[in-house]
Design an enzyme around this catalytic site. Sequence first.
Site, PDB file in Angstrom:
ATOM      1  N   CYS A 291      -4.586   2.227  -3.963  1.00  0.00           N
ATOM      2  CA  CYS A 291      -3.369   2.763  -3.323  1.00  0.00           C
ATOM      3  C   CYS A 291      -2.190   1.823  -3.478  1.00  0.00           C
ATOM      4  CB  CYS A 291      -3.585   3.065  -1.839  1.00  0.00           C
ATOM      5  SG  CYS A 291      -4.796   4.346  -1.559  1.00  0.00           S
TER       6      CYS A 291
ATOM      7  N   HIS B  48       0.875  -1.175   0.000  1.00  0.00           N
ATOM      8  CA  HIS B  48       0.000   0.000   0.000  1.00  0.00           C
ATOM      9  C   HIS B  48       0.914   1.228   0.000  1.00  0.00           C
ATOM     10  CE1 HIS B  48      -2.903   2.907   1.683  1.00  0.00           C
ATOM     11  NE2 HIS B  48      -3.847   2.067   1.336  1.00  0.00           N
TER      12      HIS B  48
ATOM     13  N   GLN C 268      -4.793  -5.419   6.740  1.00  0.00           N
ATOM     14  CA  GLN C 268      -5.750  -6.345   6.116  1.00  0.00           C
ATOM     15  C   GLN C 268      -5.709  -7.736   6.732  1.00  0.00           C
ATOM     16  OE1 GLN C 268      -7.998  -5.431   4.094  1.00  0.00           O
ATOM     17  NE2 GLN C 268      -7.227  -3.411   3.506  1.00  0.00           N
TER      18      GLN C 268
ATOM     19  N   LYS D  52     -10.798  -0.855  10.043  1.00  0.00           N
ATOM     20  CA  LYS D  52     -10.937  -2.059   9.216  1.00  0.00           C
ATOM     21  C   LYS D  52     -11.269  -3.258  10.090  1.00  0.00           C
ATOM     22  CE  LYS D  52      -7.497  -0.292   6.000  1.00  0.00           C
ATOM     23  NZ  LYS D  52      -8.131   0.075   4.729  1.00  0.00           N
TER      24      LYS D  52
HETATM   25  C1  LIG Z   1      -2.556  -2.925   3.424  1.00  0.00           C
HETATM   26  C2  LIG Z   1      -2.925  -1.559   3.889  1.00  0.00           C
HETATM   27  N1  LIG Z   1      -1.999  -0.785   4.476  1.00  0.00           N
HETATM   28  C3  LIG Z   1      -2.282   0.436   4.929  1.00  0.00           C
HETATM   29  C4  LIG Z   1      -3.529   0.985   4.797  1.00  0.00           C
HETATM   30  C5  LIG Z   1      -3.772   2.379   5.306  1.00  0.00           C
HETATM   31  O1  LIG Z   1      -4.647   2.344   6.373  1.00  0.00           O
HETATM   32  P1  LIG Z   1      -5.211   3.701   6.996  1.00  0.00           P
HETATM   33  O2  LIG Z   1      -5.710   4.507   5.849  1.00  0.00           O
HETATM   34  O3  LIG Z   1      -6.305   3.239   7.901  1.00  0.00           O
HETATM   35  O4  LIG Z   1      -4.095   4.350   7.716  1.00  0.00           O
HETATM   36  C6  LIG Z   1      -4.525   0.228   4.188  1.00  0.00           C
HETATM   37  C7  LIG Z   1      -5.885   0.782   4.029  1.00  0.00           C
HETATM   38  O5  LIG Z   1      -6.329   1.213   3.022  1.00  0.00           O
HETATM   39  C8  LIG Z   1      -4.214  -1.063   3.723  1.00  0.00           C
HETATM   40  O6  LIG Z   1      -5.139  -1.813   3.121  1.00  0.00           O
END
Ligand SMILES: Cc1ncc(COP(=O)(O)O)c(C=O)c1O
Lengths: 401, 146
Positions: free
Chosen positions: A359, A118, A198, A221
């Site tokens: 992302c 991500h 995840q 999540k």
């Molecule tokens: C694998 C992963 N890492 C990081 C994030 C970022 O999470 P957050 O936006 O809650 O900080 C996400 C969420 O979209 C994700 O799916």
Amino acid sequence: MEQVRKDFPALHQTVNGRPLVYLDNAATAQKPEAVIEAIRSYYLNDNSNVHRGVHTLSQRATDAFEAARVKIAGFIGANSPREVIFTKGTTESINLVAYSFGGSLSAGDEILVSEMEHHSNIVPWQLACERTGAVLRVIPVLNEGELDWEAFLALLSKKTRLVAVTHVSNSLGTINPVREIISEAHQRGIPVLLDGAQALPHSTVNVSELDVDFYCFSSHKMFGPTGFGVLFGRERLLDAMPPYQGGGDMIEIVDFSGTTYNSLPHKFEAGTPHIAGAIGLAAALDYVNYVGFEFIENQEKDLLLYATQRLMSIDGVRIVGEAKQKAAVVSFLIGSSHPYDVGTILDKFGIAVRTGHHCTQPLMKRLGIPGTVRASFSFYNTRSEIDQLETAVRQAASMLQ
Amino acid sequence: MSQSDRIDQRAAVLLDEFAMFDDWVDRYQYVIDLGKELTAMDDAYRTDAFKIQGCQSQVWLQPCEEDGLVYFKADSDAQITKGLIAILLRILNHTPAREVAQSDLSFLDSLELKEHLSPTRKNGLDAMIRQIRLYAAAIEAKAIST
Ligand SMILES: Cc1ncc(COP(=O)(O)O)c(C=O)c1O
């Protein structure tokens, strides 16, 4: 099943005249009544600032806040609540490590991430590399969506200072072999950070058993409120790291001749924290324990298999990400149709999916696609919802061919 | 023909066409089909400079001018998006620049495509309309100064 669905008020509504089919759980999960009620009750009865007051309300809020930390520590198997740092979410957790642990990097040091990360596990490291002259190295991803293991081993070197990879891919669902990754890295004395955003909603995670050094996740999540998350860090490493942000709560003594810092975990928690967030997440963990990971895992395994099978039965549909070990995430494409078109049509059916690069632009580039349509399941989804997804995808395929 | 009559008349025809559909499937199919009829744009314009920013799919817009009238060619890799542009261009193409820049596009509300009208919608009509108006205003300004 029906009982579980009843616990989630937001699932019971119509969208575009159809019953909502919520298949965007990887983006954020719906909240059970128990979480909403815990937050409401906190604001109704106990609202007060923590750690600062002698008065009763402040004491109650502090107790609830710190009890949440103990609960979270227990849930993920941390050795001590001191290893549980509260943040805004996965993104801030990773930024904290990249800034604070990353501050000790020198020119030529290497940070190892993977091609399926991500953006929040890429960009903080790029910033750390810019500040320190360290170099970001990337573990390639194979066509099915698995890490290239040989390449990973070859990339581990004397220069590697940290391996930072995702536990489960948000775009493809791939469950990475994190035990093996940690074992290989530790044999070479390299610490490992896992992005657990995840992973945690789908199965038991025990950071002590994993022997992981940093573990990051987001409350939202995990059926908890947004704007809250956790960084687990090995106490020894956290102790050696400088503070991330300065302000109230994180100090011991402030003096213009020099300030000393509070002990863990408060050293990393400047300012008034998201108290309701901690309380909400604690309620979410209670709820998950009540449902049980056995039920969650069985349910999601069934949904993943069924959805994969139903989607593959449609002419022109291609599943993106066919790793042997997958969480309940199905990314797919219809012929050469743009994911945006498919998502728009599914929305008309009341079906919420995510479209685009999720992302993970480097991963999409590697796979040579602009993005995918992603259906991500939670234990409260049903086979009948997948049937509705199939109907909608067939309609989209016929309109967009 | 007076100023906005031109645009209003075209919009009326379009609204009549959309009125024939009583469900969203037919309406969307028609949008997609309109997209297929869009005049191809020149490949030289398929570059970042002519891309509309902030869309989930790629959208390119090529401004053209002929006999004092402006028109646009456009393309997108998403079919619904392409159809939405086709709708806009059917109404706005071959019109004096000033009329395009100041056009009243409230008829769009009646097309029952309102989910595409929100300014926060990525790929929304909003971004395309803004870009079209910007080009038209620039063409008008140039015409005045020369
Ligand atoms: C694998 C992963 N890492 C990081 C994030 C970022 O999470 P957050 O936006 O809650 O900080 C996400 C969420 O979209 C994700 O799916």
